[in-house]
Design an enzyme around this catalytic site. Sequence first.
Site, PDB file in Angstrom:
ATOM      1  CB  SER A 118      -0.854   0.057   1.258  1.00 21.12           C
ATOM      2  OG  SER A 118      -1.615  -1.097   1.399  1.00 21.12           O
ATOM      3  CG  HIS A 139      -2.173  -0.585  -4.296  1.00 21.13           C
ATOM      4  ND1 HIS A 139      -2.439   0.732  -4.024  1.00 21.13           N
ATOM      5  CD2 HIS A 139      -2.555  -1.277  -3.188  1.00 21.13           C
ATOM      6  CE1 HIS A 139      -2.963   0.828  -2.820  1.00 21.13           C
ATOM      7  NE2 HIS A 139      -3.036  -0.369  -2.293  1.00 21.13           N
ATOM      8  CD  GLU A 151      -2.259   3.619  -6.740  1.00 19.24           C
ATOM      9  OE1 GLU A 151      -2.289   2.957  -5.681  1.00 19.24           O
ATOM     10  OE2 GLU A 151      -2.199   4.858  -6.746  1.00 19.24           O
ATOM     11  CG  ASN A 189      -3.255   4.301   0.319  1.00 26.62           C
ATOM     12  OD1 ASN A 189      -4.415   4.357   0.719  1.00 26.62           O
ATOM     13  ND2 ASN A 189      -2.640   3.162   0.059  1.00 26.62           N
TER      14      ASN A 189
END
Length: 297
Positions: A118, A139, A151, A189
């Site tokens: 992450s 991801h 991702e 994120n």
Amino acid sequence: MKKVAVIGSGTMGNGIAHVFAQNGFQVSLIDISEEALNKALATISRNLDRIVAKGNLTEEQKEQTLSHIATYTDMRQGVQEADLIVEAATENVDLKLKIFKDLDAFAKPEAILASNTSSISITKIASVTSRPDKVIGMHFMNPVPVMKLVEIIQGYSTSDEVTSQIMDVSLQLGKVPTECNDYPGFVANRILMPMINEAIYSLYEGVAGVEEIDTIMKLGMAHPMGPLQLADFIGLDVCLSILNVLHDGFGNPKYAPCPLLVNMVQAGHKGVKTGQGFYTWTPGSKELVVADRFKKK
Ligand SMILES: NC(=O)c1ccc[n+]([C@@H]2O[C@H](COP(=O)([O-])OP(=O)(O)OC[C@H]3O[C@@H](n4cnc5c(N)ncnc54)[C@H](O)[C@@H]3O)[C@@H](O)[C@H]2O)c1
């Protein structure tokens, strides 16, 4: 690309193994824990049952999918024939560096090594291998069988050819792969965590209560759930660790985690996984109950 190894069979690893197996890949699912592997197979079977019940898969296709997955506790054995390895082990930088060093030694020289991290730098992970051009971020989002986005993170040395192969593989899984470069938090994120942190600050400073913050963001921004509920789902410890990566990586105080988040994690209130976060979570119940300490007096 036909043979895939998945390292780690927890929340993400079982979902990743599931989607590869359902799309015809041979999957080696690897974990240090035999118990985690058994739990993962049971979860995959249950999730396939749900798809069968909706009429989107036949019972025979379910059995075929399960037959595509073999489990291993010995990583060397599990990865030796893989064309692609997707690492989804615990989010810990030293652990990931050790795993990638081992993968580099055990996997075929032409195999691509992907990480589902992450927040850990793909460039840093690649630097411990002899094939940084073949290391990439993949991801997936939770729950993997449901969420469309992958991702794709191109590390500093990842080759364009490898990126294009991984984009193709993700399309074969029915996903929407979307590229970005390797900077702290990538895109998902980097944008999500400051929003969650700001929601926690709004609670901490008494701007509004848990229900009000989540309702305003859910209905006002057409989000499927509010940021505090989402933080409970992700895990407050995970949110804290990603904010620390952003804070350390950019050196900008705007990413500093809210002291309330730090306290909650230190107190063991980590969201759904511990039963307590901004809400109280009771297994089997779908009712949203604000945690006692955040209830209006
Ligand atoms: N949970 C999420 O919502 C989410 C979303 C996107 C990405 N991620 C990332 O996915 C990765 C896995 O997260 P998770 O939530 O599935 O964690 P998890 O704790 O559910 O599972 C991790 C698994 O890794 C196994 N493991 C630990 N060391 C290992 C080793 N040396 N070899 C093989 N297996 C090993 C553990 O036994 C465990 O079963 C992390 O990098 C995380 O940041 C998580």
